[in-house]
Design an enzyme around this catalytic site. Structure first.
Site, PDB file in Angstrom:
ATOM      1  N   TYR A   1       1.913   4.514  16.236  1.00 20.67           N
ATOM      2  CA  TYR A   1       0.643   3.833  15.941  1.00 20.67           C
ATOM      3  C   TYR A   1      -0.519   4.734  16.348  1.00 20.67           C
ATOM      4  O   TYR A   1      -1.479   4.923  15.593  1.00 20.67           O
ATOM      5  CB  TYR A   1       0.580   2.489  16.673  1.00 20.67           C
ATOM      6  CG  TYR A   1      -0.626   1.650  16.292  1.00 20.67           C
ATOM      7  CD1 TYR A   1      -0.693   1.016  15.057  1.00 20.67           C
ATOM      8  CD2 TYR A   1      -1.704   1.514  17.166  1.00 20.67           C
ATOM      9  CE1 TYR A   1      -1.794   0.252  14.700  1.00 20.67           C
ATOM     10  CE2 TYR A   1      -2.811   0.752  16.824  1.00 20.67           C
ATOM     11  CZ  TYR A   1      -2.851   0.119  15.589  1.00 20.67           C
ATOM     12  OH  TYR A   1      -3.955  -0.632  15.236  1.00 20.67           O
TER      13      TYR A   1
ATOM     14  N   ASN B   1      -7.163  -1.613   4.983  1.00 21.00           N
ATOM     15  CA  ASN B   1      -7.010  -2.375   6.232  1.00 21.00           C
ATOM     16  C   ASN B   1      -5.551  -2.599   6.625  1.00 21.00           C
ATOM     17  O   ASN B   1      -5.249  -2.740   7.809  1.00 21.00           O
ATOM     18  CB  ASN B   1      -7.711  -3.733   6.066  1.00 21.00           C
ATOM     19  CG  ASN B   1      -7.339  -4.704   7.158  1.00 21.00           C
ATOM     20  OD1 ASN B   1      -7.820  -4.618   8.279  1.00 21.00           O
ATOM     21  ND2 ASN B   1      -6.439  -5.639   6.842  1.00 21.00           N
TER      22      ASN B   1
ATOM     23  N   LYS C   1      -3.224   6.367  13.706  1.00 22.86           N
ATOM     24  CA  LYS C   1      -4.650   6.029  13.698  1.00 22.86           C
ATOM     25  C   LYS C   1      -5.520   7.260  13.959  1.00 22.86           C
ATOM     26  O   LYS C   1      -6.673   7.310  13.517  1.00 22.86           O
ATOM     27  CB  LYS C   1      -4.937   4.910  14.702  1.00 22.86           C
ATOM     28  CG  LYS C   1      -4.316   3.565  14.304  1.00 22.86           C
ATOM     29  CD  LYS C   1      -4.837   3.067  12.962  1.00 22.86           C
ATOM     30  CE  LYS C   1      -4.337   1.682  12.589  1.00 22.86           C
ATOM     31  NZ  LYS C   1      -4.865   1.188  11.322  1.00 22.86           N
TER      32      LYS C   1
ATOM     33  N   THR D   1      -5.616 -11.281  16.561  1.00 24.29           N
ATOM     34  CA  THR D   1      -4.953 -11.461  15.255  1.00 24.29           C
ATOM     35  C   THR D   1      -3.441 -11.488  15.494  1.00 24.29           C
ATOM     36  O   THR D   1      -2.978 -11.304  16.626  1.00 24.29           O
ATOM     37  CB  THR D   1      -5.248 -10.285  14.301  1.00 24.29           C
ATOM     38  OG1 THR D   1      -4.604  -9.123  14.829  1.00 24.29           O
ATOM     39  CG2 THR D   1      -6.732 -10.029  14.139  1.00 24.29           C
TER      40      THR D   1
ATOM     41  N   VAL E   1       0.809  -1.227   0.000  1.00 24.59           N
ATOM     42  CA  VAL E   1       0.000   0.000   0.000  1.00 24.59           C
ATOM     43  C   VAL E   1       0.838   1.272   0.000  1.00 24.59           C
ATOM     44  O   VAL E   1       0.328   2.350  -0.259  1.00 24.59           O
ATOM     45  CB  VAL E   1      -0.987   0.034   1.193  1.00 24.59           C
ATOM     46  CG1 VAL E   1      -1.985  -1.112   1.107  1.00 24.59           C
ATOM     47  CG2 VAL E   1      -0.265   0.046   2.545  1.00 24.59           C
TER      48      VAL E   1
HETATM   49  N1  LIG Z   1      -5.949  -6.639  16.000  1.00 29.67           N
HETATM   50  C1  LIG Z   1      -6.326  -5.594  16.711  1.00 29.67           C
HETATM   51  O1  LIG Z   1      -6.514  -5.676  17.931  1.00 29.67           O
HETATM   52  C2  LIG Z   1      -6.561  -4.279  16.037  1.00 29.67           C
HETATM   53  C3  LIG Z   1      -7.149  -3.254  16.787  1.00 29.67           C
HETATM   54  C4  LIG Z   1      -7.364  -2.032  16.188  1.00 29.67           C
HETATM   55  C5  LIG Z   1      -7.036  -1.824  14.868  1.00 29.67           C
HETATM   56  N2  LIG Z   1      -6.470  -2.824  14.154  1.00 29.67           N
HETATM   57  C6  LIG Z   1      -6.147  -2.558  12.753  1.00 29.67           C
HETATM   58  O2  LIG Z   1      -6.712  -3.533  11.933  1.00 29.67           O
HETATM   59  C7  LIG Z   1      -5.941  -3.676  10.739  1.00 29.67           C
HETATM   60  C8  LIG Z   1      -5.618  -5.137  10.504  1.00 29.67           C
HETATM   61  O3  LIG Z   1      -4.820  -5.588  11.573  1.00 29.67           O
HETATM   62  P1  LIG Z   1      -4.764  -7.115  12.048  1.00 29.67           P
HETATM   63  O4  LIG Z   1      -4.948  -7.095  13.503  1.00 29.67           O
HETATM   64  O5  LIG Z   1      -5.632  -7.959  11.203  1.00 29.67           O
HETATM   65  O6  LIG Z   1      -3.208  -7.393  11.767  1.00 29.67           O
HETATM   66  P2  LIG Z   1      -2.448  -8.517  10.933  1.00 29.67           P
HETATM   67  O7  LIG Z   1      -1.010  -8.305  11.249  1.00 29.67           O
HETATM   68  O8  LIG Z   1      -3.069  -9.853  11.171  1.00 29.67           O
HETATM   69  O9  LIG Z   1      -2.742  -8.119   9.420  1.00 29.67           O
HETATM   70  C9  LIG Z   1      -2.168  -6.998   8.808  1.00 29.67           C
HETATM   71  C10 LIG Z   1      -1.906  -7.350   7.357  1.00 29.67           C
HETATM   72  O10 LIG Z   1      -1.399  -6.176   6.722  1.00 29.67           O
HETATM   73  C11 LIG Z   1      -0.385  -6.600   5.831  1.00 29.67           C
HETATM   74  N3  LIG Z   1       0.524  -5.485   5.526  1.00 29.67           N
HETATM   75  C12 LIG Z   1       1.480  -4.945   6.311  1.00 29.67           C
HETATM   76  N4  LIG Z   1       2.135  -3.967   5.642  1.00 29.67           N
HETATM   77  C13 LIG Z   1       1.558  -3.898   4.409  1.00 29.67           C
HETATM   78  C14 LIG Z   1       1.784  -3.108   3.270  1.00 29.67           C
HETATM   79  N5  LIG Z   1       2.755  -2.174   3.226  1.00 29.67           N
HETATM   80  N6  LIG Z   1       1.006  -3.288   2.178  1.00 29.67           N
HETATM   81  C15 LIG Z   1       0.045  -4.237   2.194  1.00 29.67           C
HETATM   82  N7  LIG Z   1      -0.225  -5.046   3.238  1.00 29.67           N
HETATM   83  C16 LIG Z   1       0.545  -4.861   4.335  1.00 29.67           C
HETATM   84  C17 LIG Z   1       0.319  -7.743   6.535  1.00 29.67           C
HETATM   85  O11 LIG Z   1       1.047  -8.543   5.613  1.00 29.67           O
HETATM   86  C18 LIG Z   1      -0.864  -8.457   7.180  1.00 29.67           C
HETATM   87  O12 LIG Z   1      -1.390  -9.463   6.332  1.00 29.67           O
HETATM   88  C19 LIG Z   1      -4.698  -2.792  10.933  1.00 29.67           C
HETATM   89  O13 LIG Z   1      -4.910  -1.550  10.280  1.00 29.67           O
HETATM   90  C20 LIG Z   1      -4.665  -2.611  12.442  1.00 29.67           C
HETATM   91  O14 LIG Z   1      -4.008  -1.428  12.817  1.00 29.67           O
HETATM   92  C21 LIG Z   1      -6.219  -4.054  14.701  1.00 29.67           C
END
Ligand SMILES: NC(=O)c1ccc[n+]([C@@H]2O[C@H](COP(=O)([O-])OP(=O)(O)OC[C@H]3O[C@@H](n4cnc5c(N)ncnc54)[C@H](O)[C@@H]3O)[C@@H](O)[C@H]2O)c1
Length: 255
Positions: free
Chosen positions: A153, A85, A157, A190, A59
């Site tokens: 982070y 995402n 966000k 996750t 991205v």
């Molecule tokens: N898990 C949580 O508790 C939580 C809470 C709040 C927000 N989020 C947000 O949700 C989203 C997904 O997180 P998740 O928990 O599923 O994490 P995750 O680590 O399981 O998934 C993140 C994915 O993003 C991909 N990624 C990383 N850098 C990238 C790039 N430059 N281009 C394309 N893909 C890339 C990774 O390969 C991975 O598959 C994120 O934006 C995270 O900040 C997660």
């Protein structure tokens, strides 16, 4: 597998919509891609590496966005839903933050979402009257609350909220049929948090206790909210923040 009737297909909430989900190899993105497909969408699931049905889309790279949009334009001629995402963490407080790490997290979490919005808008404008396209930017509860041990982070966000409000307002004022909203997950089981929990198993109970509901979210619970935002059911919502955090941001700190 039983074939669905035409009536069953019509009742699917995303029937026929073309969707792109970034960071879809794991966690919340994978759950969203699965759920969108189950609701009848044609899903392009993208991540850093291709293979296994994934489209390669870093991205942070403009050329990757151009290639992804060219592919979707030639396959379908339009895009209905984009989920920005992909996201990463630093686990560094202000005293340990490096410029390289700051720039890296901002590049993925903020610049990546901006490039996605800009690239998607061109393919989202031309559509049938009566339906709107939807961009869903995945933010966090840290958009509202400071995480002491991850300054970039938290900042990234919060910036996703500003990005969303600006793009949503611009699209509406231009008369473009494109809605843009943020989805704010609470602690969701996750890979992002699994590493913490593997290193310090006591963290699981701490994550569970963080939300008044008393447990972490399953990625599918975030995906369910994403389906609503992607669907025409959310037709009057734009520039808004949708939270799925088990009550975390509602709770008084002394509770
Ligand atoms: N898990 C949580 O508790 C939580 C809470 C709040 C927000 N989020 C947000 O949700 C989203 C997904 O997180 P998740 O928990 O599923 O994490 P995750 O680590 O399981 O998934 C993140 C994915 O993003 C991909 N990624 C990383 N850098 C990238 C790039 N430059 N281009 C394309 N893909 C890339 C990774 O390969 C991975 O598959 C994120 O934006 C995270 O900040 C997660």
């Amino acid at each position: 597998m039983a074939l669905l009737s035409a009536e069953e297909k019509r009742r699917m909430r995303l029937a026929g919509k073309v969707a792109l989900v970034t960071g879809a190899a794991s966690g919340i993105g994978a759950a969203i891609a699965r759920r969108f497909a189950a609701e009848g969408a044609i899903v392009h699931a993208a991540d850093l590496a291709d293979g296994g049905g994934l489209l390669r889309l870093d991205v942070t790279r403009e050329e990757d966005w151009q290639a992804a949009m060219a592919r979707i334009a030639s396959d379908h001629g339009r895009l209905d839903v984009l989920v920005n995402n992909a996201g990463i963490v630093s686990n560094l407080a202000i005293d340990a933050m490096t410029l390289a790490m700051w720039n890296r997290v901002m590049a993925v979490n903020v610049t990546g979402a901006m490039l996605g919005c800009r690239a998607a808008i061109a393919l989202m404008c031309d559509r049938d009257a009566g339906s709107s396209a939807s961009i869903i930017n995945i933010a966090s509860t840290t958009s509202f609350l400071g995480l002491a041990n991850d300054v970039v982070y938290t900042a990234s966000k919060a910036a996703v909220v500003g990005l969303t409000k600006s793009v949503a307002t611009w699209c509406a004022l231009q008369g473009l049929p494109i809605r843009v909203n943020t989805l704010h997950p609470g602690a969701t089981l996750t890979a992002i948090l699994r590493d913490h929990i593997a290193a310090r198993p006591e963290m699981k109970a701490a994550f569970d206790r963080m939300a008044p509901i008393g447990r972490m979210a399953d990625p599918d619970e975030q995906a369910a909210l994403a389906v609503f935002l992607a669907s025409d059911d959310s037709s009057y919502s734009t520039g808004a923040a949708f939270v799925a955090d088990g009550g975390l941001t509602a709770a008084h700190p002394t509770m």
